[in-house]
Design a protein around this motif. Sequence first.
Motif, PDB file in Angstrom:
ATOM      1  N   ASP A 164       0.869  -1.176   0.000  1.00 32.24           N
ATOM      2  CA  ASP A 164       0.000   0.000   0.000  1.00 32.24           C
ATOM      3  C   ASP A 164       0.902   1.220   0.000  1.00 32.24           C
ATOM      4  O   ASP A 164       1.458   1.602   1.032  1.00 32.24           O
ATOM      5  N   THR A 165       1.056   1.839  -1.167  1.00 33.09           N
ATOM      6  CA  THR A 165       1.996   2.950  -1.297  1.00 33.09           C
ATOM      7  C   THR A 165       1.483   4.243  -0.690  1.00 33.09           C
ATOM      8  O   THR A 165       2.186   5.252  -0.707  1.00 33.09           O
ATOM      9  N   SER A 166       0.279   4.218  -0.137  1.00 31.51           N
ATOM     10  CA  SER A 166      -0.277   5.441   0.446  1.00 31.51           C
ATOM     11  C   SER A 166       0.111   5.625   1.912  1.00 31.51           C
ATOM     12  O   SER A 166      -0.161   6.667   2.499  1.00 31.51           O
ATOM     13  N   ARG A 167       0.752   4.613   2.503  1.00 27.50           N
ATOM     14  CA  ARG A 167       1.065   4.737   3.928  1.00 27.50           C
ATOM     15  C   ARG A 167       2.160   3.753   4.320  1.00 27.50           C
ATOM     16  O   ARG A 167       2.469   2.814   3.601  1.00 27.50           O
ATOM     17  N   GLY A 168       2.746   4.007   5.511  1.00 27.68           N
ATOM     18  CA  GLY A 168       3.686   3.058   6.093  1.00 27.68           C
ATOM     19  C   GLY A 168       5.139   3.311   5.750  1.00 27.68           C
ATOM     20  O   GLY A 168       5.473   4.074   4.839  1.00 27.68           O
ATOM     21  N   GLN A 169       6.016   2.634   6.493  1.00 26.63           N
ATOM     22  CA  GLN A 169       7.441   2.756   6.263  1.00 26.63           C
ATOM     23  C   GLN A 169       7.859   1.968   5.039  1.00 26.63           C
ATOM     24  O   GLN A 169       7.213   0.998   4.648  1.00 26.63           O
ATOM     25  N   THR A 170       8.960   2.395   4.422  1.00 29.71           N
ATOM     26  CA  THR A 170       9.507   1.720   3.255  1.00 29.71           C
ATOM     27  C   THR A 170      10.641   0.801   3.674  1.00 29.71           C
ATOM     28  O   THR A 170      11.113   0.836   4.818  1.00 29.71           O
ATOM     29  N   ALA A 171      11.108  -0.003   2.722  1.00 29.09           N
ATOM     30  CA  ALA A 171      12.272  -0.856   2.987  1.00 29.09           C
ATOM     31  C   ALA A 171      13.504  -0.006   3.260  1.00 29.09           C
ATOM     32  O   ALA A 171      14.374  -0.390   4.047  1.00 29.09           O
ATOM     33  N   ALA A 172      13.589   1.156   2.610  1.00 29.71           N
ATOM     34  CA  ALA A 172      14.711   2.061   2.868  1.00 29.71           C
ATOM     35  C   ALA A 172      14.694   2.536   4.322  1.00 29.71           C
ATOM     36  O   ALA A 172      15.749   2.638   4.971  1.00 29.71           O
ATOM     37  N   ASP A 173      13.501   2.827   4.838  1.00 34.47           N
ATOM     38  CA  ASP A 173      13.391   3.225   6.242  1.00 34.47           C
ATOM     39  C   ASP A 173      13.917   2.130   7.156  1.00 34.47           C
ATOM     40  O   ASP A 173      14.608   2.403   8.154  1.00 34.47           O
ATOM     41  N   VAL A 174      13.610   0.890   6.833  1.00 31.02           N
ATOM     42  CA  VAL A 174      14.034  -0.235   7.667  1.00 31.02           C
ATOM     43  C   VAL A 174      15.551  -0.385   7.654  1.00 31.02           C
ATOM     44  O   VAL A 174      16.196  -0.442   8.707  1.00 31.02           O
ATOM     45  N   VAL A 175      16.148  -0.466   6.464  1.00 33.11           N
ATOM     46  CA  VAL A 175      17.592  -0.727   6.397  1.00 33.11           C
ATOM     47  C   VAL A 175      18.409   0.463   6.894  1.00 33.11           C
ATOM     48  O   VAL A 175      19.539   0.282   7.359  1.00 33.11           O
ATOM     49  N   ASN A 176      17.842   1.667   6.845  1.00 34.34           N
ATOM     50  CA  ASN A 176      18.602   2.847   7.270  1.00 34.34           C
ATOM     51  C   ASN A 176      18.400   3.221   8.730  1.00 34.34           C
ATOM     52  O   ASN A 176      19.196   3.999   9.281  1.00 34.34           O
ATOM     53  N   SER A 177      17.373   2.665   9.376  1.00 38.43           N
ATOM     54  CA  SER A 177      17.082   3.086  10.749  1.00 38.43           C
ATOM     55  C   SER A 177      17.115   1.970  11.779  1.00 38.43           C
ATOM     56  O   SER A 177      17.321   2.238  12.972  1.00 38.43           O
ATOM     57  N   TYR A 178      16.916   0.724  11.375  1.00 35.32           N
ATOM     58  CA  TYR A 178      16.905  -0.372  12.339  1.00 35.32           C
ATOM     59  C   TYR A 178      18.311  -0.613  12.880  1.00 35.32           C
ATOM     60  O   TYR A 178      19.309  -0.466  12.165  1.00 35.32           O
ATOM     61  N   SER A 179      18.374  -1.033  14.135  1.00 37.51           N
ATOM     62  CA  SER A 179      19.662  -1.403  14.723  1.00 37.51           C
ATOM     63  C   SER A 179      20.190  -2.668  14.060  1.00 37.51           C
ATOM     64  O   SER A 179      19.430  -3.408  13.414  1.00 37.51           O
TER      65      SER A 179
END
Length: 381
Positions: A164-179
């Motif tokens: 659903d491209t209208s909401r939520g985090q992206t894969a980029a958000d995950v790889v760039n922010s997760y510990s």
Amino acid sequence: MGIWLKKHPRLNAARKDNGMSDPNQSKPTSERHVPVLKDRCINLLAPGIEAARKRGETPVVIDATLGMGGHSETLLQRFPDLHLIGIDRDEEALALAGERLKPFAGRTDLVHAVYDEIPEVLEDLGLTEVHGVLMDLGVSSLQLDERERGFAYSFDAPLDMRMDTSRGQTAADVVNSYSEEDLVRIIRKWGEEKFAGRIANRIVADRAAKPFTTTGELVETIRAVVPAGAAKTGGHPAKRTFQALRIEVNEELDVLERAVPAAVAALAMGGRVVVMSYHSLEDKIVKKVFQAGSKSSAPLGFPVELEEHKPELKTLTKAPRCPPPKKSPRTPAQRPPACALLNESEPGGPHEHRSCQELPRCVRDVGPRLTGPKPGSGSDR
């Protein structure tokens, strides 16, 4: 036909200029998407539809993962009295399916929702039960075809992966922010990747120099730490990591854990749920719910099985076996998975577990519902 969509602009012009357009996008939806195991799934749902007819009810089936509407189109063609509810979180899929299903506009409701929202969808439509639910899990052909969505590791594209491209985090958000610890956890758990530690460590090191923005960047990082020999048995080195990120971004397994019980709870007497799963993590969740509903809840040693303890569902299980691979046309996104040993019922029986060499990994069918109907319920439209 009700299509509930939150409108937002789609950058069609950008697709033509960014080199990511796929030749399939210009084809009619019916040519772009050939439903997986179409006849098999429809045949499994058919007894639930016939049970509704015998009671004088209008059969209602939910296609909980509508996609481009291939399975739904076949259901509506085969059963001229069927009312279909199509659910999808992907707005573009809903629009394409809506075009495909225009000839059946009076017998369809297409809903922008996630498939664990079945209870809310039914409440909004004024229904309390249905006679069949179909789930075709995982990423869709549409999402793989549209390279800019970032699901495919074979093409360089924005690192998105949202269904659903209208909401939520992206894969980029995950790889760039997760510990690093969290990256190890999701890559190992959701991707079943044995090199999760190496991959997570390298991701953290590389993002310190430059945040990840594209799939190509992530693929190169993964390729640098996964031994070349692993590809001989495990496929593309990024395959499992991309699966893990997609599951994390879309909360796929959390949704599935809520969706399968919701689907079973929505069934009318004689109704069926058919689920196509594509990897063992999905299948474990489906199997757990189906098995629980097929067992008595009476305490061990209880002398009499009370009505409330009787199984909701009926299962006929034989010795597990794996059928041989079959040759059949595939859409470009389809490829054969490893064959799993799963239980199979008597031919035409109410609970069939199949494994196959075509996508999906397996099909699980549960039903018919033995208890009910619920007091005051009814789905006749």
